[in-house]
Design an enzyme around this catalytic site. Structure first.
Site, short mmCIF file in Angstrom:
data_model
loop_
_atom_site.label_atom_id
_atom_site.label_comp_id
_atom_site.label_asym_id
_atom_site.label_seq_id
_atom_site.Cartn_x
_atom_site.Cartn_y
_atom_site.Cartn_z
N HIS A 78 0.84 -1.21 0.00
CA HIS A 78 0.00 0.00 0.00
C HIS A 78 0.88 1.26 0.00
O HIS A 78 0.92 2.01 0.97
CB HIS A 78 -0.93 -0.01 1.21
CG HIS A 78 -1.90 -1.15 1.20
ND1 HIS A 78 -1.67 -2.32 1.90
CD2 HIS A 78 -3.08 -1.30 0.56
CE1 HIS A 78 -2.68 -3.14 1.71
NE2 HIS A 78 -3.55 -2.56 0.89
N HIS A 82 1.79 1.57 -5.89
CA HIS A 82 0.49 0.88 -5.96
C HIS A 82 -0.60 1.86 -6.39
O HIS A 82 -1.46 1.53 -7.22
CB HIS A 82 0.15 0.28 -4.60
CG HIS A 82 -1.28 -0.13 -4.43
ND1 HIS A 82 -1.85 -1.15 -5.16
CD2 HIS A 82 -2.27 0.38 -3.64
CE1 HIS A 82 -3.13 -1.28 -4.81
NE2 HIS A 82 -3.41 -0.36 -3.90
#
Length: 216
Positions: A78, A82
């Site tokens: 995350h 991403h």
């Protein structure tokens, strides 16, 4: 639509991104430099903003830089690469499903969704909602265990927009700003993985009920 896609491809290639497969399904943000990742997001937002938002390239650049800075360096998944991947993939899905990026939905909706994608995991710690709730993390307390991460991402996104130099929606009229805010909130909150099965089932039902129309 074809003219617009061609314009986007030109915008990406002028930034030496053509070899990095920007604008194709072979795109891999992990092979890009931070500057190139920034450019991909800015170019996609700029492309979507045309004719719907009088936003300058400076504001778009400031927004992407601030968003990138809001992602933590620790999480292995995350993180900002991403976010770039999700933003680019979202655009590709909208483009391919709709026979052009603005055939499937209004340009303003596309713009709102792309901006949401850039910030959809901003500030993510790498922990999941269940762990955050079980450990009584401050996010769980603040958001009453209801999608604490996604609520935080969304709130952080709109906190950025309080700065006029970052506000990519500032030129929109009040009605459009209200509409865009709701689109962004819905989009980010629905990234809670616990909602995945419900969303997939809803899409399947929609596809079955509209099979004839979708196959045209």
């Amino acid at each position: 639509a074809l003219h617009n896609v061609s314009t986007l491809e030109n915008d990406l290639s002028t930034e030496s991104l053509e070899a990095e497969h920007a604008g194709t399904w072979a795109f891999n943000p992990l092979t890009l430099s931070p500057q190139q990742r920034h450019q991909v997001c800015r170019t996609l937002l700029s492309f979507a903003a045309r004719d719907v938002a009088a936003v300058t390239e400076e504001v778009l650049s400031n927004f992407v830089s601030a968003a990138a800075g809001g992602y933590l360096s620790g999480p292995q998944y995350h993180n900002f690469p991403h976010a770039v991947d999700v933003t680019h993939t979202l655009f590709m899905v909208i483009q391919d499903c709709g026979r052009g990026p603005f055939a499937l939905m209004p340009r303003l909706d596309v713009y709102a969704l792309l901006a949401s994608a850039v910030c959809h995991d901003i500030g993510h710690s790498g922990l999941n909602n269940d762990f955050i709730a079980q450990t009584k993390n401050e996010l769980a307390i603040r958001y009453n265990d209801h999608s604490p991460l996604e609520n935080m991402h969304c709130a952080t996104f709109f906190e950025l927009l309080q700065d006029k130099s970052l506000n990519v929606f500032d030129s929109l009229i009040r009605r459009e700003q209200k509409e865009v805010r709701q689109i962004c909130i819905d989009a980010i909150l629905h990234t809670d993985n616990t909602l995945h099965s419900t969303i997939v089932q809803g899409l399947k039902m929609f596809g079955e009920m509209n099979e004839e129309l979708l196959n045209r």
